[in-house]
Design a protein around this motif. Structure first.
Motif, PDB file in Angstrom:
ATOM      1  N   LEU A   1       0.783  -1.225   0.060  1.00  0.00           N
ATOM      2  CA  LEU A   1      -0.016  -0.013   0.098  1.00  0.00           C
ATOM      3  C   LEU A   1       0.849   1.215  -0.005  1.00  0.00           C
ATOM      4  CD1 LEU A   1      -2.887  -1.012   2.559  1.00  0.00           C
ATOM      5  CD2 LEU A   1      -2.940  -0.872   0.025  1.00  0.00           C
ATOM      6  N   VAL A   2       1.948   1.186   0.579  1.00  0.00           N
ATOM      7  CA  VAL A   2       2.831   2.229   0.422  1.00  0.00           C
ATOM      8  C   VAL A   2       3.502   2.424  -1.025  1.00  0.00           C
ATOM      9  CG1 VAL A   2       5.292   3.029   1.608  1.00  0.00           C
ATOM     10  CG2 VAL A   2       3.576   2.281   3.233  1.00  0.00           C
ATOM     11  N   LEU A   3       3.861   1.558  -1.389  1.00  0.00           N
ATOM     12  CA  LEU A   3       4.423   1.225  -2.866  1.00  0.00           C
ATOM     13  C   LEU A   3       3.550   2.064  -3.638  1.00  0.00           C
ATOM     14  CD1 LEU A   3       6.076  -2.084  -3.157  1.00  0.00           C
ATOM     15  CD2 LEU A   3       7.230   0.140  -3.275  1.00  0.00           C
ATOM     16  N   GLU A   4       2.102   1.856  -3.463  1.00  0.00           N
ATOM     17  CA  GLU A   4       1.026   2.537  -4.395  1.00  0.00           C
ATOM     18  C   GLU A   4       0.640   3.890  -4.080  1.00  0.00           C
ATOM     19  OE1 GLU A   4      -1.777  -1.316  -5.391  1.00  0.00           O
ATOM     20  OE2 GLU A   4      -1.801  -0.718  -3.450  1.00  0.00           O
ATOM     21  N   ASN A   5       1.425   4.206  -2.973  1.00  0.00           N
ATOM     22  CA  ASN A   5       0.852   5.589  -2.308  1.00  0.00           C
ATOM     23  C   ASN A   5      -0.649   5.771  -2.055  1.00  0.00           C
ATOM     24  OD1 ASN A   5       1.258   8.233  -1.170  1.00  0.00           O
ATOM     25  ND2 ASN A   5       0.891   9.026  -3.239  1.00  0.00           N
ATOM     26  N   SER A   6      -1.272   4.766  -1.549  1.00  0.00           N
ATOM     27  CA  SER A   6      -2.654   4.478  -1.296  1.00  0.00           C
ATOM     28  C   SER A   6      -3.001   5.579  -0.324  1.00  0.00           C
ATOM     29  CB  SER A   6      -2.939   3.034  -0.716  1.00  0.00           C
ATOM     30  OG  SER A   6      -2.820   2.197  -1.542  1.00  0.00           O
ATOM     31  N   SER A   7      -4.298   5.995  -0.107  1.00  0.00           N
ATOM     32  CA  SER A   7      -4.765   6.911   0.851  1.00  0.00           C
ATOM     33  C   SER A   7      -4.422   6.491   2.298  1.00  0.00           C
ATOM     34  CB  SER A   7      -6.109   7.114   0.620  1.00  0.00           C
ATOM     35  OG  SER A   7      -7.050   5.996   1.080  1.00  0.00           O
ATOM     36  N   LEU A   8      -4.312   7.695   2.915  1.00  0.00           N
ATOM     37  CA  LEU A   8      -4.011   7.282   4.570  1.00  0.00           C
ATOM     38  C   LEU A   8      -5.196   6.691   5.181  1.00  0.00           C
ATOM     39  CD1 LEU A   8      -2.373  10.521   6.040  1.00  0.00           C
ATOM     40  CD2 LEU A   8      -1.360   8.075   6.048  1.00  0.00           C
ATOM     41  N   GLU A   9      -6.639   7.066   4.626  1.00  0.00           N
ATOM     42  CA  GLU A   9      -7.749   6.163   5.101  1.00  0.00           C
ATOM     43  C   GLU A   9      -7.559   4.857   4.869  1.00  0.00           C
ATOM     44  OE1 GLU A   9      -8.433  10.514   4.475  1.00  0.00           O
ATOM     45  OE2 GLU A   9      -7.778   8.883   3.257  1.00  0.00           O
ATOM     46  N   GLU A  10      -6.907   4.333   3.761  1.00  0.00           N
ATOM     47  CA  GLU A  10      -7.175   2.788   3.248  1.00  0.00           C
ATOM     48  C   GLU A  10      -5.966   2.169   4.251  1.00  0.00           C
ATOM     49  OE1 GLU A  10      -7.966   0.752  -0.492  1.00  0.00           O
ATOM     50  OE2 GLU A  10      -5.816   1.342  -0.810  1.00  0.00           O
ATOM     51  N   ILE A  11      -4.735   3.069   4.173  1.00  0.00           N
ATOM     52  CA  ILE A  11      -3.654   2.330   5.084  1.00  0.00           C
ATOM     53  C   ILE A  11      -4.020   2.196   6.464  1.00  0.00           C
ATOM     54  CG2 ILE A  11      -1.354   2.817   5.757  1.00  0.00           C
ATOM     55  CD1 ILE A  11      -0.808   4.177   3.174  1.00  0.00           C
ATOM     56  N   LYS A  12      -4.774   3.096   6.963  1.00  0.00           N
ATOM     57  CA  LYS A  12      -5.052   2.968   8.350  1.00  0.00           C
ATOM     58  C   LYS A  12      -6.169   1.961   8.859  1.00  0.00           C
ATOM     59  CE  LYS A  12      -7.105   6.016  12.186  1.00  0.00           C
ATOM     60  NZ  LYS A  12      -7.861   5.086  12.852  1.00  0.00           N
ATOM     61  N   GLU A  13      -6.989   1.811   7.645  1.00  0.00           N
ATOM     62  CA  GLU A  13      -8.153   1.053   7.791  1.00  0.00           C
ATOM     63  C   GLU A  13      -7.328  -0.678   8.001  1.00  0.00           C
ATOM     64  OE1 GLU A  13     -12.202   0.478   5.836  1.00  0.00           O
ATOM     65  OE2 GLU A  13     -10.980  -0.452   4.388  1.00  0.00           O
ATOM     66  N   VAL A  14      -6.389  -0.758   7.081  1.00  0.00           N
ATOM     67  CA  VAL A  14      -5.731  -2.138   7.066  1.00  0.00           C
ATOM     68  C   VAL A  14      -4.882  -2.263   8.438  1.00  0.00           C
ATOM     69  CG1 VAL A  14      -3.969  -3.570   5.960  1.00  0.00           C
ATOM     70  CG2 VAL A  14      -5.641  -2.280   4.673  1.00  0.00           C
ATOM     71  N   ILE A  15      -4.032  -1.174   8.797  1.00  0.00           N
ATOM     72  CA  ILE A  15      -3.143  -1.284   9.914  1.00  0.00           C
ATOM     73  C   ILE A  15      -4.085  -1.481  11.271  1.00  0.00           C
ATOM     74  CG2 ILE A  15      -1.826   0.019  11.421  1.00  0.00           C
ATOM     75  CD1 ILE A  15      -0.267   1.190   8.841  1.00  0.00           C
ATOM     76  N   ASP A  16      -5.284  -0.797  11.321  1.00  0.00           N
ATOM     77  CA  ASP A  16      -6.093  -0.996  12.521  1.00  0.00           C
ATOM     78  C   ASP A  16      -6.674  -2.332  12.704  1.00  0.00           C
ATOM     79  OD1 ASP A  16      -6.052   1.799  13.247  1.00  0.00           O
ATOM     80  OD2 ASP A  16      -7.816   2.497  12.552  1.00  0.00           O
ATOM     81  N   LEU A  17      -7.033  -3.123  11.510  1.00  0.00           N
ATOM     82  CA  LEU A  17      -7.334  -4.316  11.542  1.00  0.00           C
ATOM     83  C   LEU A  17      -6.209  -5.197  12.065  1.00  0.00           C
ATOM     84  CD1 LEU A  17      -9.412  -6.596  11.137  1.00  0.00           C
ATOM     85  CD2 LEU A  17      -8.765  -6.691   8.622  1.00  0.00           C
ATOM     86  N   CYS A  18      -5.071  -4.938  11.644  1.00  0.00           N
ATOM     87  CA  CYS A  18      -3.873  -5.707  11.894  1.00  0.00           C
ATOM     88  C   CYS A  18      -3.692  -5.747  13.405  1.00  0.00           C
ATOM     89  CB  CYS A  18      -2.690  -5.245  11.134  1.00  0.00           C
ATOM     90  SG  CYS A  18      -2.893  -5.834   9.472  1.00  0.00           S
ATOM     91  N   ILE A  19      -3.817  -4.527  14.034  1.00  0.00           N
ATOM     92  CA  ILE A  19      -3.510  -4.354  15.477  1.00  0.00           C
ATOM     93  C   ILE A  19      -4.659  -4.759  16.423  1.00  0.00           C
ATOM     94  CG2 ILE A  19      -3.448  -2.375  17.391  1.00  0.00           C
ATOM     95  CD1 ILE A  19      -2.260  -0.336  15.107  1.00  0.00           C
ATOM     96  N   SER A  20      -5.626  -4.871  16.006  1.00  0.00           N
ATOM     97  CA  SER A  20      -6.766  -5.327  16.597  1.00  0.00           C
ATOM     98  C   SER A  20      -6.766  -6.718  16.751  1.00  0.00           C
ATOM     99  CB  SER A  20      -8.126  -5.245  15.928  1.00  0.00           C
ATOM    100  OG  SER A  20      -8.460  -5.933  14.765  1.00  0.00           O
ATOM    101  N   LEU A  21      -6.179  -7.456  15.760  1.00  0.00           N
ATOM    102  CA  LEU A  21      -5.956  -9.174  15.546  1.00  0.00           C
ATOM    103  C   LEU A  21      -4.472  -9.388  16.205  1.00  0.00           C
ATOM    104  CD1 LEU A  21      -7.317  -9.748  12.033  1.00  0.00           C
ATOM    105  CD2 LEU A  21      -8.302  -9.939  14.306  1.00  0.00           C
ATOM    106  N   GLY A  22      -3.401  -8.457  16.315  1.00  0.00           N
ATOM    107  CA  GLY A  22      -2.272  -8.922  16.661  1.00  0.00           C
ATOM    108  C   GLY A  22      -1.191  -9.218  15.650  1.00  0.00           C
ATOM    109  N   LEU A  23      -1.427  -8.706  14.387  1.00  0.00           N
ATOM    110  CA  LEU A  23      -0.672  -9.046  13.191  1.00  0.00           C
ATOM    111  C   LEU A  23       0.482  -7.988  12.973  1.00  0.00           C
ATOM    112  CD1 LEU A  23      -3.502  -9.926  10.733  1.00  0.00           C
ATOM    113  CD2 LEU A  23      -1.716 -11.465  11.189  1.00  0.00           C
ATOM    114  N   PRO A  24       1.725  -8.227  12.876  1.00  0.00           N
ATOM    115  CA  PRO A  24       2.537  -7.197  12.757  1.00  0.00           C
ATOM    116  C   PRO A  24       2.216  -6.035  11.938  1.00  0.00           C
ATOM    117  CG  PRO A  24       3.280  -9.275  11.556  1.00  0.00           C
ATOM    118  CD  PRO A  24       1.848  -9.647  12.156  1.00  0.00           C
ATOM    119  N   VAL A  25       2.693  -5.042  12.553  1.00  0.00           N
ATOM    120  CA  VAL A  25       2.663  -3.688  11.572  1.00  0.00           C
ATOM    121  C   VAL A  25       3.868  -2.825  11.752  1.00  0.00           C
ATOM    122  CG1 VAL A  25       0.298  -3.585  11.959  1.00  0.00           C
ATOM    123  CG2 VAL A  25       1.295  -2.154  13.542  1.00  0.00           C
ATOM    124  N   THR A  26       4.850  -3.484  12.494  1.00  0.00           N
ATOM    125  CA  THR A  26       6.175  -2.890  12.601  1.00  0.00           C
ATOM    126  C   THR A  26       7.223  -3.874  12.324  1.00  0.00           C
ATOM    127  OG1 THR A  26       6.428  -3.043  14.973  1.00  0.00           O
ATOM    128  CG2 THR A  26       5.253  -1.010  14.033  1.00  0.00           C
TER     129      THR A  26
END
Length: 364
Positions: A283-308
């Motif tokens: 998503l960073v490579l695509e320069n996707s919107s912050l809204e889309e990136i945040k939506e994906v990262i928020d899901l990962c955080i809620s589930l415990g998937l790595p975001v860093t």
């Protein structure tokens, strides 16, 4: 331009379905070579034996050595021939499935896939991901057909550790975004054709299901129960993602996963956990919107998937190591070249660091 969609001959999902394995496999053969981990055998052997009780059927259980490598495929193929088996069964998780599919391919036998976890989208695909004996990605083995049967007993999956279901969400998370990239670039899918509208629709449905039911399913499985949300996520992880990735295509996220396999400090992670971070990098490579990136990262955080990177196991960032990851991600033949623009290793290196920074920001 050919548009191609492929899928398993039969997909069965529900509570207690493993107890009906005799009915589901009656047309496949009479001598079953069942590849499973020792724990997998312990969990379900009695159920399988009870289903076939009184039938003129041979069941050969063989332990899996832990890696879908050429050496393991050859070892198991030799046993299949020596035992005279006419059906190969993969029982367990993703690497067992890929191994079983490869063995069946080389031995020219039908294959049935029985997940005991929903950690990857490997069950439905006509693809085996081959690694070295040490666990480093080697190649994709594209198979001429999908499994004859995928049999998913959600009672069994609900009793597996929640981390495994979550890893499956991480793998499925990439499906829509990689499909979208392939559609935009008119790239070929895994079967050599272009995506059908139905394949892309399944990929989008997969993502929507993860967003709506992912957290609910995780909480249910943590309590060893199977709810409608669990059923939905198992279907998304297994069927929607499996058909979606194969018939719509792979792009950067899985290539970046393959790149991270060169780092020993990431070897403790499941496939889908690395793919989830790879999705954020894409998503960073695509320069996707912050809204889309945040939506994906928020899901990962809620589930415990790595975001860093730290959550990926990279506690000390070394430029040389990350550049090795980036270069492996961009190797000739990698699916990152299905992106709708040219991607270099410098681009991937920068996107990895930017994704890490975004993950840290949203976690804070």
């Amino acid at each position: 331009m050919s548009k191609i969609i492929i899928a398993p001959s039969k997909y069965v999902q529900g509570r207690g379905e493993l107890g009906k394995i005799k009915e589901h496999t009656k047309d496949l053969g009479k001598s079953f070579f069942i590849i499973a981990s020792p724990n997998g055998v312990k969990r379900v052997k009695s159920v399988i034996e009870e289903s076939f009780k009184g039938e003129n059927v041979t069941l050969v259980f063989e332990g899996f050595n832990g890696e879908c490598s050429k050496n393991e495929i050859d070892r198991l193929g030799n046993i299949v021939r020596s035992k005279g088996c006419d059906v190969v069964v993969g029982l367990g998780g993703g690497k067992i499935f890929d191994t079983a599919k490869a063995v069946a391919h080389y031995e020219k036998l039908p294959v049935a896939i029985i997940p005991t976890i929903a950690a990857t989208d490997a069950p439905c695909s006509a693809l085996s991901v081959i690694y070295t004996d040490e666990g480093v990605f080697s190649e994709y083995l594209v198979l001429p057909k999908n499994p004859e049967l995928v049999l998913v007993d959600t009672d069994i999956i609900a009793k597996a550790p929640a981390r495994l279901l979550v890893a499956g969400v991480g793998d499925a998370l990439a499906t829509y975004f990689e499909a979208r990239a392939c559609v935009r670039s008119n790239a070929k899918n895994m079967s050599g054709g272009n995506a059908t509208k139905s394949a892309f629709a399944l990929a989008k449905l997969c993502y929507d299901t993860l967003q709506s039911d992912g957290l609910k399913a995780k909480l249910a499985v943590e309590n060893n129960v199977c709810t409608e949300a669990v059923e939905n996520i198992v279907e998304a992880n297994t069927f929607l993602s499996g058909v979606g990735f194969e018939s719509a295509g792979l792009a950067a996220a899985h290539a970046i996963h393959n790149g991270f396999t060169v780092l020993e400090q990431c070897h403790h992670l499941y496939h889908g956990e690395k793919v989830a971070f790879g999705t954020i990098v894409q998503l960073v490579l695509e320069n996707s919107s912050l809204e889309e990136i945040k939506e994906v990262i928020d899901l990962c955080i809620s589930l415990g998937l790595p975001v860093t990177l730290e959550e990926m196991g990279v506690t000390e960032i070394k430029e040389e190591e990350l550049r090795n990851v980036a270069e492996a991600s961009c190797a000739a033949g990698e699916t990152i070249h299905n992106m709708p623009f040219e991607v270099t290793s410098d681009d991937v290196y920068a996107a990895i660091l930017a994704a890490d920074a975004l993950g840290k920001t949203y976690k804070a």
